[in-house]
Design a protein around this motif. Structure first.
Motif, short mmCIF file in Angstrom:
data_model
loop_
_atom_site.label_atom_id
_atom_site.label_comp_id
_atom_site.label_asym_id
_atom_site.label_seq_id
_atom_site.Cartn_x
_atom_site.Cartn_y
_atom_site.Cartn_z
N ARG A 196 0.81 -1.23 0.00
CA ARG A 196 0.00 0.00 0.00
C ARG A 196 0.84 1.27 0.00
O ARG A 196 0.36 2.33 0.44
CB ARG A 196 -0.94 -0.04 1.20
N CYS A 197 2.07 1.22 -0.50
CA CYS A 197 2.87 2.44 -0.63
C CYS A 197 2.10 3.48 -1.44
O CYS A 197 1.39 3.14 -2.40
CB CYS A 197 4.19 2.15 -1.36
N ALA A 246 8.93 -7.12 1.63
CA ALA A 246 9.82 -5.98 1.87
C ALA A 246 10.63 -5.64 0.63
O ALA A 246 11.03 -6.52 -0.14
CB ALA A 246 10.75 -6.29 3.04
N LYS A 247 10.87 -4.34 0.44
CA LYS A 247 11.65 -3.88 -0.71
C LYS A 247 13.09 -4.38 -0.60
O LYS A 247 13.65 -4.49 0.49
CB LYS A 247 11.65 -2.36 -0.80
N LEU A 248 13.68 -4.65 -1.74
CA LEU A 248 15.06 -5.11 -1.82
C LEU A 248 15.98 -3.92 -2.06
O LEU A 248 15.56 -2.86 -2.48
CB LEU A 248 15.20 -6.13 -2.95
N CYS A 289 5.94 4.66 2.24
CA CYS A 289 5.67 3.24 2.47
C CYS A 289 5.55 2.95 3.96
O CYS A 289 5.88 1.86 4.43
CB CYS A 289 6.77 2.38 1.85
N SER A 290 5.06 3.92 4.72
CA SER A 290 4.94 3.74 6.16
C SER A 290 3.92 2.66 6.50
O SER A 290 4.07 1.97 7.52
CB SER A 290 4.57 5.06 6.84
N PRO A 318 9.23 6.49 5.36
CA PRO A 318 8.14 7.46 5.56
C PRO A 318 8.02 8.40 4.36
O PRO A 318 8.83 8.36 3.43
CB PRO A 318 8.59 8.21 6.81
N ASP A 319 7.01 9.26 4.41
CA ASP A 319 6.77 10.21 3.34
C ASP A 319 8.00 11.08 3.11
O ASP A 319 8.56 11.65 4.04
CB ASP A 319 5.56 11.08 3.69
#
Length: 402
Positions: free
Chosen positions: A305-306, A366-368, A329-330, A336-337
């Motif tokens: 939900r980013c 999670a992002k790489l 992507c908090s 954060p923003d």
């Protein structure tokens, strides 16, 4: 796509901005790769259009770019004169230079544009959709087939699409189209249609929706078609932004009612086990991120939900690469923003993850650590809203063999 020995993968990024074009070649050099990401990012000086690139495809070492532009110019610091390029350019994937293939997509009244490109399975035909009436003077109607070897439009292929075509997907014998049209060849086909990939003859596939279609993809088994767009009904069944239909008839197989009404699907892509959607929205409660779904039963695996609209998604060897302007992507317990991230990578799966306590959706993987630098070409006073559809954007990630 499956890796083969000696594979060099080209990732091409296009930015919708003030004449901005950026090319990246990603080389699978083991010493520089952090698994599971398959690529390192190296800058490639690529010729740049004077307008917007909306679509890309590749075949046999050539990258095709279509959009709304009139010329391409050499990258900064490279000698050469600007060249005419009427809404289309073919670039050498290794050098970024224009090839000898020149196609002009034009229309008598209004502004011509190329919105989508797809290559046939045998790499012999390039299909182009958008809003145009001729290719190199050959009459067409917003959809064209190009012989890649000769770089010439196929005159016998000219199905009549009276409005913009925004998405294409092709099998061995069928070309599926998404867009703004409500008829094809004078017959009712509301925003989605299928034609014969060789002749252009209209097929009996009917999947009528009430708002524009933006994305279309075929499942790997060829039995189902994935529909994405702005719509709220499919063949009179309630389904917002996403649906699954039968590939032959268009009969509804799966509907979705849990995508926010102010968000749309901009892109769909598949791998062997799943399919992935990129979303864009506007207003409160917007959903701008990505969803991973199963091919076995079309149910949701996870939802990222980013905030910052996602324009393009591409799974490759267990990693989902995406392009967007993700800035917050908090909700995913990540950054954060703040800074915009135009390119992201994350695993395609994390089965067994627990639903988030707030809304019950499983958070995205999670992002790489893969963050190629990109500039959107817009000054601070001209940036699109951080999320929303006040200004339509298009950023693409394209991986292909060469």
């Amino acid at each position: 796509m499956r890796r083969s020995r000696g594979l060099t993968a080209a990732l091409v990024l296009s930015l919708a901005g003030a004449g901005t074009g950026i090319g990246l070649v990603l080389m699978p050099q083991a010493s520089a790769i952090t698994a599971p990401v398959a690529f390192t990012a190296d800058e490639l000086p690529t010729w740049q259009p004077d307008g917007i690139v909306w679509a890309m495809a590749q075949a046999n070492g050539t990258v095709f770019a279509g959009g709304t532009f009139s010329a391409v110019r050499p990258p900064e610091g490279v000698a050469g004169a600007e060249r005419e390029a009427v809404n289309f350019v073919a670039l050498d994937a290794a050098t970024g230079n224009p090839t000898s293939c020149k196609l002009a997509f034009t229309i008598g009244d209004g502004t011509a544009t190329v919105r989508t490109l797809v290559v046939s399975k045998d790499k012999k035909t390039l299909y182009a959709g958008g809003y145009f009436g001729a290719v190199n003077g050959t009459p067409v109607s917003s959809l064209a087939a190009i012989d890649i070897a000769s770089c010439t439009p196929k005159a016998a292929f000219h199905p009549g699409f009276p409005a913009t075509v925004r998405g294409l997907a092709v099998t061995d014998d069928t070309l599926y189209a998404a867009g703004d049209f409500t008829t094809v060849e004078g017959q009712t086909r509301e925003r989605f249609a299928a034609v014969d990939a060789s002749s252009g003859a209209l097929k009996p596939f009917v999947a009528n929706v009430d708002e524009p279609g933006r994305a279309v993809e075929v499942t790997p088994d060829g039995k189902n078609v994935l529909l994405g767009g702005d719509f709220f009904t499919v063949n009179n069944a309630n389904s917002h932004a996403l649906a699954v239909v039968d590939a032959a008839s268009g009969a509804v197989k799966k509907t979705y009612t849990n995508i926010p009404s102010n968000s749309v699907v901009k892109d769909i892509s598949t791998d062997d086990t799943g399919f992935y959607t990129g979303h864009e929205g506007s207003g409160g409660g917007v959903f701008d991120g990505r969803i991973g779904l199963r091919l076995s039963d079309f149910t949701e695996k996870w939802r990222d939900r980013c905030l910052g609209a996602t324009q393009f998604v591409l799974p490759y060897e267990g990693v989902l690469y995406s392009s967007s302007h993700a800035h917050d992507c908090s909700t995913e317990l990540e950054f954060p923003d703040g800074k915009r991230n135009f390119l992201l990578a994350q695993p395609t799966n994390h089965e067994g993850a627990a639903p988030a306590p707030v809304d019950g959706f499983v958070r995205g993987p999670a992002k790489l650590g893969w963050h190629p630098t990109a500039n959107d070409g817009l000054g601070e006073g001209h940036r699109p809203a951080r999320h929303g559809r006040g200004r339509e954007e298009r950023r693409q990630v394209h991986v292909g063999r060469r």
